[in-house]
Design a protein around this motif. Sequence first.
Motif, PDB file in Angstrom:
ATOM      1  N   HIS A   1      38.913  62.267  71.710  1.00 13.75           N
ATOM      2  CA  HIS A   1      39.867  63.443  72.665  1.00 13.75           C
ATOM      3  C   HIS A   1      41.301  63.071  72.711  1.00 13.75           C
ATOM      4  O   HIS A   1      41.938  63.955  72.920  1.00 13.75           O
ATOM      5  CB  HIS A   1      38.988  64.338  73.801  1.00 13.75           C
TER       6      HIS A   1
ATOM      7  N   TYR B   1      42.684  75.530  64.193  1.00 11.61           N
ATOM      8  CA  TYR B   1      41.833  74.978  64.351  1.00 11.61           C
ATOM      9  C   TYR B   1      40.622  75.617  64.794  1.00 11.61           C
ATOM     10  O   TYR B   1      39.160  75.425  64.613  1.00 11.61           O
ATOM     11  CB  TYR B   1      41.598  73.516  65.061  1.00 11.61           C
ATOM     12  N   TYR B   2      41.002  76.652  65.453  1.00  7.75           N
ATOM     13  CA  TYR B   2      39.417  77.561  65.775  1.00  7.75           C
ATOM     14  C   TYR B   2      39.475  79.037  65.108  1.00  7.75           C
ATOM     15  O   TYR B   2      38.952  79.693  65.807  1.00  7.75           O
ATOM     16  CB  TYR B   2      40.123  78.153  67.521  1.00  7.75           C
TER      17      TYR B   2
ATOM     18  N   HIS C   1      41.433  76.836  75.487  1.00  4.10           N
ATOM     19  CA  HIS C   1      41.841  75.260  75.198  1.00  4.10           C
ATOM     20  C   HIS C   1      43.070  74.848  75.798  1.00  4.10           C
ATOM     21  O   HIS C   1      44.517  75.585  75.881  1.00  4.10           O
ATOM     22  CB  HIS C   1      42.489  75.013  73.827  1.00  4.10           C
TER      23      HIS C   1
ATOM     24  N   THR D   1      37.813  74.256  77.663  1.00  7.77           N
ATOM     25  CA  THR D   1      38.403  73.625  77.074  1.00  7.77           C
ATOM     26  C   THR D   1      39.887  72.100  76.597  1.00  7.77           C
ATOM     27  O   THR D   1      40.869  73.052  76.791  1.00  7.77           O
ATOM     28  CB  THR D   1      37.601  73.364  75.336  1.00  7.77           C
TER      29      THR D   1
ATOM     30  N   SER E   1      42.061  68.351  76.155  1.00  8.28           N
ATOM     31  CA  SER E   1      42.245  67.423  75.421  1.00  8.28           C
ATOM     32  C   SER E   1      42.998  66.602  75.636  1.00  8.28           C
ATOM     33  O   SER E   1      44.300  67.052  76.127  1.00  8.28           O
ATOM     34  CB  SER E   1      42.132  67.829  74.187  1.00  8.28           C
TER      35      SER E   1
ATOM     36  N   PHE F   1      43.526  64.396  69.521  1.00  9.03           N
ATOM     37  CA  PHE F   1      43.017  65.237  69.389  1.00  9.03           C
ATOM     38  C   PHE F   1      43.868  65.925  68.675  1.00  9.03           C
ATOM     39  O   PHE F   1      44.195  66.715  67.362  1.00  9.03           O
ATOM     40  CB  PHE F   1      42.305  66.188  70.120  1.00  9.03           C
TER      41      PHE F   1
ATOM     42  N   VAL G   1      36.973  68.424  74.922  1.00  9.92           N
ATOM     43  CA  VAL G   1      37.142  69.028  72.913  1.00  9.92           C
ATOM     44  C   VAL G   1      35.886  67.891  72.410  1.00  9.92           C
ATOM     45  O   VAL G   1      35.750  66.630  72.344  1.00  9.92           O
ATOM     46  CB  VAL G   1      38.490  69.218  72.776  1.00  9.92           C
ATOM     47  N   HIS G   2      34.778  68.815  71.461  1.00  8.51           N
ATOM     48  CA  HIS G   2      33.739  68.306  70.717  1.00  8.51           C
ATOM     49  C   HIS G   2      34.173  67.863  69.590  1.00  8.51           C
ATOM     50  O   HIS G   2      35.593  68.912  68.878  1.00  8.51           O
ATOM     51  CB  HIS G   2      32.600  68.850  70.340  1.00  8.51           C
TER      52      HIS G   2
ATOM     53  N   THR H   1      38.172  82.057  73.600  1.00 14.30           N
ATOM     54  CA  THR H   1      38.692  79.781  73.260  1.00 14.30           C
ATOM     55  C   THR H   1      39.609  79.895  74.618  1.00 14.30           C
ATOM     56  O   THR H   1      40.798  80.886  74.144  1.00 14.30           O
ATOM     57  CB  THR H   1      38.686  80.056  71.859  1.00 14.30           C
TER      58      THR H   1
ATOM     59  N   HIS I   1      45.542  71.031  76.185  1.00 13.13           N
ATOM     60  CA  HIS I   1      45.735  70.289  75.838  1.00 13.13           C
ATOM     61  C   HIS I   1      46.998  69.474  76.636  1.00 13.13           C
ATOM     62  O   HIS I   1      47.692  69.574  77.292  1.00 13.13           O
ATOM     63  CB  HIS I   1      46.570  70.064  74.619  1.00 13.13           C
TER      64      HIS I   1
END
Length: 264
Positions: A251, A146-147, A156, A209, A211, A254, A234-235, A154, A158
């Motif tokens: 999200h 994804y990234y 992330h 970020t 999610s 996600f 998360v966008h 980054t 979740h």
Amino acid sequence: MYQRDFNLIQSKDNLLLSVVLMTDSFFYSVFDLNNVLLAHKSYDDIRYSDPSFKDQIKTDQNLQNNFRKISVVVLSGSSHHLPIVNENAVAMFPNLSLTNNKIEKIAGNNAYTYFGLTTHQENLLNEVLGKDNYVIHHISNLLSTYYIESLGQTLHVHIEKDEIFIFHQSEGKFKFYNSFSTPAINDILYFILAVFKETGLDPMKDACTVSGWIEKKSPLFTLLYGYINNLEIVHIDGEFKISGDTELKKHFYFIHYANALCAS
């Protein structure tokens, strides 16, 4: 408790199925080819060895549809990351000896994820979805994919019920992944700050970020924002839509979006 499940499927053809496996949970989402989420179903607090649960899955009408693609993402069990394929990995990590092991190269990196499914999990997937009808990924590789074009740092996080999954990459290179049991929201804060420290990131400067099951107007987001200055949900691409007139947030789903629409 968030409302998670709904079903607005009208056509049985040309659908995408995303399945999320956790230690004691089984979730799925159904998308159409226009990136519209049509259904989500949660099976919580289950045992994969329980015949009654297998019967539930086998008789779930949504899983009888004609799927263009089926993607499974594994969030359960232990995982390990190595820079090379190592035939002695099972000896190095004894917990892998209890599972049916998988090896997956992390997208864009010279690194490999070792993870496993229990026999009961794999048998269920093969019986319900068909042995050759699905692809399987570990969440760390899903996030790396994804990234893959993201530069800089980054981080992330979740969030699922009672567990979080933290992924870090720097300049497009995989650096860190782990999961943590979090029965209380203070546990979520503790482990996120611990990862900030472990990775050398600064919670007052570097972005985090999130999610999953979190909203901006929630005690959890407020708690985290008190310690993490650059915290954001998360966008997700505007092409992803949720069917119907709903207040459900993108999200929330996600991982399913990334799994069904981004994984190959």
